[in-house]
Structure formats: structure tokens, C-alpha cells
Scaffold this motif. Structure first.
Motif, short mmCIF file in Angstrom:
data_model
loop_
_atom_site.label_atom_id
_atom_site.label_comp_id
_atom_site.label_asym_id
_atom_site.label_seq_id
_atom_site.Cartn_x
_atom_site.Cartn_y
_atom_site.Cartn_z
N LEU A 90 1.00 -1.27 0.04
CA LEU A 90 0.12 -0.18 -0.20
C LEU A 90 0.75 1.20 0.24
CD1 LEU A 90 -2.77 1.11 0.23
CD2 LEU A 90 -2.67 1.03 2.70
N GLU A 116 2.07 4.70 0.80
CA GLU A 116 1.71 5.61 2.01
C GLU A 116 1.16 7.08 1.40
OE1 GLU A 116 5.15 5.55 4.46
OE2 GLU A 116 4.94 3.72 5.07
N ASP A 150 -0.43 7.86 -1.51
CA ASP A 150 -1.73 7.82 -2.40
C ASP A 150 -2.76 6.82 -2.11
OD1 ASP A 150 -0.80 5.90 -3.87
OD2 ASP A 150 -0.58 7.09 -5.75
N GLY A 151 -2.26 6.20 -1.31
CA GLY A 151 -3.19 4.65 -1.04
C GLY A 151 -3.44 3.81 -1.92
N GLN A 152 -2.81 3.74 -3.01
CA GLN A 152 -2.85 2.96 -4.27
C GLN A 152 -2.07 1.36 -3.74
OE1 GLN A 152 -4.68 3.38 -7.24
NE2 GLN A 152 -5.38 5.09 -6.23
#
Length: 87
Positions: free
Chosen positions: A34, A36, A38-40
Motif C-alpha cells: 500500500l 503511503e 496515495d493509498g494505491q
């Protein structure tokens, strides 16, 4: 080998030896990560040794996939057998 690959190989080898699993010869690591920022979600795939041919990597992943599929099938069959006994 990249430093990351070397570090991962050494860490996994230590853990396996600590649990009596023997020497680590080859590994294919598949990790979902994951980001950190952009959460993609992303997929990290690395092999040790780093120069392992792509067909060996694919073969190890396919073998693991088939092994897991076999376990899932065996579990489902066991559940079906239990349900039949309860009837």
C-alpha cells in the motif's frame, strides 16, 4: 542481486532455519503493498536469486497456485462430507 533482494533472502533464510525448515535455495516473494502517499495498492514480485529465469519464477508461482487450489478443494470436500453425515 539488489541489496533489497539480498536482505530479503537473508531474513527469510534466518527465519526458516530458526524453525527447522532447512536451507533456503530459491524463493519467489509476492507481496501486496500500500503506497503511503496515495493509498494505491501495488504488487511487488521479487525472486531470489535475482537472476532466476522468468520461467522458473512462473513455475514456482504456478506450483504454489495448484497446491493451494488442491487444499481448497480438499477442505470443501471435507465440509461436504461432514454435512452429509449430519443429515
Amino acid at each position: 542481486m539488489s541489496q533489497l533482494t539480498d536482505d530479503i533472502h537473508e531474513a527469510v533464510a534466518r527465519v526458516l532455519q530458526a524453525h527447522g525448515a532447512g536451507l533456503l535455495s530459491r524463493a519467489v516473494l509476492v507481496i501486496e503493498v500500500l503506497d503511503e502517499q496515495d493509498g494505491q495498492l501495488g504488487l511487488y514480485v521479487e525472486a531470489s536469486p535475482a537472476d532466476m529465469p522468468a520461467w522458473d519464477r512462473a513455475g514456482m508461482i504456478r506450483y504454489a497456485d495448484m497446491d493451494l487450489a488442491g487444499r481448497i478443494t480438499a477442505d470443501r470436500m471435507a465440509i461436504d462430507d461432514e454435512e452429509e453425515e449430519d443429515e
